[in-house]
Design an enzyme around this catalytic site. Sequence first.
Site, PDB file in Angstrom:
ATOM      1  N   CYS A   1       8.293   1.991  77.330  1.00  0.00           N
ATOM      2  CA  CYS A   1       8.979   1.018  76.820  1.00  0.00           C
ATOM      3  C   CYS A   1       8.639   0.100  76.740  1.00  0.00           C
ATOM      4  CB  CYS A   1      10.837   1.057  76.609  1.00  0.00           C
ATOM      5  SG  CYS A   1      11.127   3.341  76.435  1.00  0.00           S
ATOM      6  N   ALA A   2       7.486  -1.063  76.538  1.00  0.00           N
ATOM      7  CA  ALA A   2       7.147  -2.336  76.401  1.00  0.00           C
ATOM      8  C   ALA A   2       8.056  -3.732  76.357  1.00  0.00           C
ATOM      9  CB  ALA A   2       5.774  -2.701  76.779  1.00  0.00           C
TER      10      ALA A   2
ATOM     11  N   PRO B   1       9.863  -6.867  74.829  1.00  0.00           N
ATOM     12  CA  PRO B   1       9.265  -8.021  74.134  1.00  0.00           C
ATOM     13  C   PRO B   1       8.217  -7.903  75.891  1.00  0.00           C
ATOM     14  CG  PRO B   1      10.567  -8.662  75.686  1.00  0.00           C
ATOM     15  CD  PRO B   1      11.482  -7.131  75.563  1.00  0.00           C
ATOM     16  N   GLY B   2       7.456  -7.369  76.042  1.00  0.00           N
ATOM     17  CA  GLY B   2       6.133  -6.799  77.553  1.00  0.00           C
ATOM     18  C   GLY B   2       6.551  -7.800  78.895  1.00  0.00           C
TER      19      GLY B   2
ATOM     20  N   ASP C   1       5.687   0.844  72.381  1.00  0.00           N
ATOM     21  CA  ASP C   1       7.167   0.535  72.254  1.00  0.00           C
ATOM     22  C   ASP C   1       7.233   1.365  70.638  1.00  0.00           C
ATOM     23  OD1 ASP C   1       9.539  -0.845  72.717  1.00  0.00           O
ATOM     24  OD2 ASP C   1       9.398  -1.108  70.459  1.00  0.00           O
TER      25      ASP C   1
ATOM     26  N   ASP D   1       6.721   7.091  69.945  1.00  0.00           N
ATOM     27  CA  ASP D   1       8.526   7.380  69.417  1.00  0.00           C
ATOM     28  C   ASP D   1       8.351   8.092  70.814  1.00  0.00           C
ATOM     29  OD1 ASP D   1      10.753   8.408  70.023  1.00  0.00           O
ATOM     30  OD2 ASP D   1      11.187   9.583  68.164  1.00  0.00           O
TER      31      ASP D   1
ATOM     32  N   ASP E   1      11.399   1.686  81.004  1.00  0.00           N
ATOM     33  CA  ASP E   1      12.336   0.323  80.689  1.00  0.00           C
ATOM     34  C   ASP E   1      13.419   0.956  79.418  1.00  0.00           C
ATOM     35  OD1 ASP E   1      14.709  -1.629  81.490  1.00  0.00           O
ATOM     36  OD2 ASP E   1      12.818  -2.477  79.873  1.00  0.00           O
TER      37      ASP E   1
ATOM     38  N   CYS F   1      19.273  -2.367  81.660  1.00  0.00           N
ATOM     39  CA  CYS F   1      20.010  -3.548  82.284  1.00  0.00           C
ATOM     40  C   CYS F   1      21.914  -2.437  81.467  1.00  0.00           C
ATOM     41  CB  CYS F   1      19.542  -4.055  81.827  1.00  0.00           C
ATOM     42  SG  CYS F   1      19.754  -4.399  79.790  1.00  0.00           S
TER      43      CYS F   1
END
Length: 378
Positions: free
Chosen positions: A225-226, A228-229, A246, A266, A283, A336
């Site tokens: 789930c990269a 914004p990198g 992503d 997905d 992530d 997060c």
Amino acid sequence: MKLAIARQTAFAALLAVERGKWSAEALAEKSAHLDSRDAGLASDIVFGTLRRRGELDYLIGTHSSRPVDQIDPTVRTALQMALYQMRFLDRVPDHAAVNDAVELVRRAGKDRSASFVNAVLRQSIREPGESDPMASTPSWILDRWIAQYGEATASAIARASLQTPQRYIRVGNAEPPPEAEATDIPGCYILASGDPGPFRFQDIGSQAVVPLLNLQPGQTFLDLCAAPGNKTAQALEVPLNAIACDVHESRALLLLTLGIPVVALDATKPLPLNCAFDRILVDAPCTGTGTFSRNPEIKWRLNKDDIFDLRRRQKAILKNALAALAPGGLLVYSTCSLEREENEDVIAAAPAEVIQTMRRIPGQDPGDGFFAALLRAR
């Protein structure tokens, strides 16, 4: 009447957030033409108003003849940002905040509300009153934190969400700027002010996740789930055979600048990748309740159902990621979020051995709130 450009910009950005845009995106779009001083003031107003919206609504309610939830959203926004400036920004005179709020309402086509705005704000100057900072955390979220962490910690989290986030940069193996201050995360530095130059801003909590993987040169690495990198770029400080993924093609395209293969997929469905990986980072998409200071609009948009819907997706993503892990490989699951349902409950349901967990709590630890678990497939 001449209007302060910073307040015009802040008002336009706040109305865009009201219509569904993200605060950082709205502010960047509306303030691109401003000099640094005006852009800084506009940013202070936008983020401060969003962080303290509950407290500001309480103050509006004490001076208004109308229930706050019945005030036109445009008018309510003008009142919120004016009260924020009057209460929390020493650099803005009260009369300037009042006059500009009245004019902003007029220019927005709400002439009939101009006298109402003037009356509420003038009364707030005469009778300032007291407010509770805890009102700026929705009560259902605060109750959850009290149940999970206890009242003192929950209060500290809520108060931390009202503060401007510290600025951290990712330096990695490079030489840091001379004015940067080292942290306990290797390659992470505080840059209190100024231009970051070639370095990217990345919160210290975010930078604490990738080191759990103990990456070694030559390993195969999947960031599932990269976008914004930022974490992907941090991982690539070690020479790896890496793939970034992503779910959104538009966001996946942004990852092409990393110089590694990128796949739009997905991850809640079985992965179409015909290989196994030594290290995997998940992530996961989450509520972001650890980032209220940085993304304050989240707390006003979030509802209880979101937590349980995300947990379902997180479990599916983690299950599929573990299926792509090579024998003896390691996976980090991170969010997060501060919510147990998105963290401990997700890894408890996974067919994996939990080697280590990490939790960062705003108000106790610097930076955003994060949870991470280092896992090995059973």
